[in-house]
Design a protein around this motif. Structure first.
Motif, short mmCIF file in Angstrom:
data_model
loop_
_atom_site.label_atom_id
_atom_site.label_comp_id
_atom_site.label_asym_id
_atom_site.label_seq_id
_atom_site.Cartn_x
_atom_site.Cartn_y
_atom_site.Cartn_z
N MET A 190 0.61 -1.22 0.00
CA MET A 190 -0.10 0.09 0.10
C MET A 190 0.89 1.22 0.25
SD MET A 190 -3.38 -0.73 2.21
CE MET A 190 -4.66 -1.57 1.47
N GLU A 242 1.46 0.89 -4.33
CA GLU A 242 0.21 0.66 -5.43
C GLU A 242 0.18 1.94 -6.06
OE1 GLU A 242 -3.09 0.69 -2.81
OE2 GLU A 242 -2.46 2.43 -1.65
N ARG A 265 -9.60 3.74 -6.06
CA ARG A 265 -8.79 2.71 -5.20
C ARG A 265 -7.91 2.42 -6.23
NH1 ARG A 265 -9.84 4.71 -1.93
NH2 ARG A 265 -10.78 4.12 0.04
N HIS A 292 -4.91 -5.51 2.27
CA HIS A 292 -5.43 -5.26 3.71
C HIS A 292 -4.78 -5.98 4.54
CE1 HIS A 292 -8.19 -3.50 0.85
NE2 HIS A 292 -8.61 -2.71 1.80
N ARG A 295 -2.95 -3.82 7.07
CA ARG A 295 -3.75 -3.16 7.78
C ARG A 295 -4.47 -3.71 9.10
NH1 ARG A 295 -7.22 0.74 3.98
NH2 ARG A 295 -8.87 -0.45 5.27
O1 F6P Z 1 -4.78 5.12 3.11
C1 F6P Z 1 -4.77 3.81 3.72
C2 F6P Z 1 -4.73 2.94 2.62
O2 F6P Z 1 -4.46 1.71 3.28
C3 F6P Z 1 -4.28 3.00 1.14
O3 F6P Z 1 -2.82 2.89 1.31
C4 F6P Z 1 -5.00 2.49 0.23
O4 F6P Z 1 -5.00 2.64 -1.01
C5 F6P Z 1 -6.62 2.27 1.04
O5 F6P Z 1 -6.43 2.64 2.20
C6 F6P Z 1 -7.39 1.15 0.57
O6 F6P Z 1 -8.54 1.56 0.97
P1 F6P Z 1 -9.82 0.58 1.18
O7 F6P Z 1 -9.92 0.12 2.58
O8 F6P Z 1 -11.13 1.41 0.90
O9 F6P Z 1 -9.60 -0.53 0.22
#
Ligand code: F6P
Length: 383
Positions: A190, A242, A265, A292, A295
């Motif tokens: 990301m 990305e 996105r 993800h 995250r």
């Molecule tokens: O802003 C944080 C982020 O992780 C970006 O790097 C990524 O493009 C985006 O969120 C993805 O978000 P979503 O949860 O909407 O797919």
């Protein structure tokens, strides 16, 4: 701005934007500091600004935030589609989205809930949404969150170090399979406009090529570099943000959602780079998109500590009488800036960042023409 201290009796906490490791650690630090140190009543606002539009608020006592320090995600829920000035309120008879300015509704719900302040935990999108609400009536204290580490005014955001640890582990694992199969493994991480994750995990894993939005790449330079790597050691690792893009080209958009405040996105540049390498060289390539995974999950220790500092500092800032500030860290000192300062901007990686300089000295390829040495010689691609 500092104003005569109105008593702070009741505050709300809101998490906005994409989820991020450490959100719960901030919620816990904010709530416990407010409750234990200042006797403040705390409520949680569900699903970001949507909770303020729909008046979806839950009590948060000390027990409610106990045991959440290590948990990923956010116990409050979140939303990265909401812009209070242009919020989707339904669809018309043709199925087209209809939007309305809901800032009035939000202000009313803040008043109805008797909130003296709101701690807004989010990224630049959330800070932008917060900035649209600013008025003398509302005190918003921001806490900078994003794995992308690209919020202006702070040298670090919580969640970033956990994402880097996850990406580094993935790159280490890809290296063993690249080595065994003599392949080029491309890993997309990301980082929409900023290449902090790609740069940092790329250096931490010793990746051969690091591609990031700040340095548009040239496929020919990459091909020459990888060709040499395929002779010795016989494999190559490429990490691509990305948001990376070729010189004179554009970012690869995976999808567009016109109903969202954050409609674009990104995704697909990893596969495009892998295909371009395979077309130019007689090598096998594979692509991994971490997505993800970066995250999710439990924050690493450094993020739990950073999140705790930020949460505590948010309440200290509020109790010092300041209004509409975002807490930040600069040179390892916790401080605060105007919350609107971070709205609609990103902190990019400077192309002369010391980590880029160090990586270039170690012959890492950034997809551009390597800079000329002090001696005047351009570094040869060494096999
Ligand atoms: O802003 C944080 C982020 O992780 C970006 O790097 C990524 O493009 C985006 O969120 C993805 O978000 P979503 O949860 O909407 O797919």
């Amino acid at each position: 701005m500092t104003r005569p201290q109105a008593p702070i009796r009741r505050i709300g906490i809101l998490t906005g934007g994409g989820d991020c490791p450490g959100l719960n650690a901030v919620i816990r630090a904010v709530a416990k500091t407010a409750i234990y140190q200042h006797g403040i009543e705390v409520v949680g606002i569900r699903d970001g600004f949507v909770g303020l539009i729909e008046n979806n608020v839950v009590p948060l006592d000390a027990a409610a935030v106990s045991g959440i320090l290590t948990r990923g995600g956010t116990i409050l829920g979140t939303n990265n589609k909401c812009n209070p000035r242009r919020h989707m309120v339904g669809r018309d008879v043709h199925g087209e989205p209809m939007f309305a300015d809901v800032t009035g509704q939000i202000r009313e719900n803040i008043r109805d809930n008797r909130l003296d302040a709101i701690i807004v935990i989010g990224g630049d999108g959330t800070m932008s949404a917060a900035a649209t609400l600013l008025s003398d009536e509302i005190n918003l204290i921001g806490v900078p969150k994003t794995i992308d580490n690209d919020i202006v005014g702070t040298e670090i955001t919580f969640g970033f170090l956990t994402a880097v640890a996850t990406a580094t582990e993935a790159l280490d694992r890809l290296q063993t399979t690249a080595d065994s199969h003599h392949r080029v493994m491309v890993c997309e991480v990301m980082g929409r406009n900023a290449g902090w994750i790609a740069l940092t995990s790329g250096v931490a894993s010793g990746s051969d090529v690091i591609l990031m939005p700040e340095i548009p790449f040239d496929m020919d330079e990459i091909a020459v570099f990888i060709e040499a790597r395929m002779v010795r050691p016989g494999f190559a690792i490429v990490v691509v943000a990305e948001g990376a893009l070729p010189k004179g080209g554009a970012q690869v958009v995976a999808r567009h959602d016109p109903t969202s405040a954050d409609p674009i996105r990104l995704g697909g540049i990893g596969q495009a780079v892998a295909e371009a390498i395979a077309r130019r060289l007689d090598v096998e390539t594979r692509t991994t998109v971490l997505g993800h995974v970066q995250r999710g999950g439990s924050p690493i220790a450094a993020d739990r500590i950073l999140a705790t500092h930020f949460g505590h500092h948010a309440i200290q800032t509020l109790m010092s009488g300041k209004t509409n500030r975002m807490v930040v860290r600069q040179n390892h000192i916790f401080d605060d800036v105007d919350i609107a300062f971070a709205a609609n901007r990103q902190r990019l990686v400077p192309v002369d960042h010391p980590l880029i300089t160090a990586a270039r000295a170690l012959r890492t390829c950034f997809g551009d023409r390597p800079p000329v040495h002090a001696s005047g010689a351009r570094p040869a691609v060494v096999v």
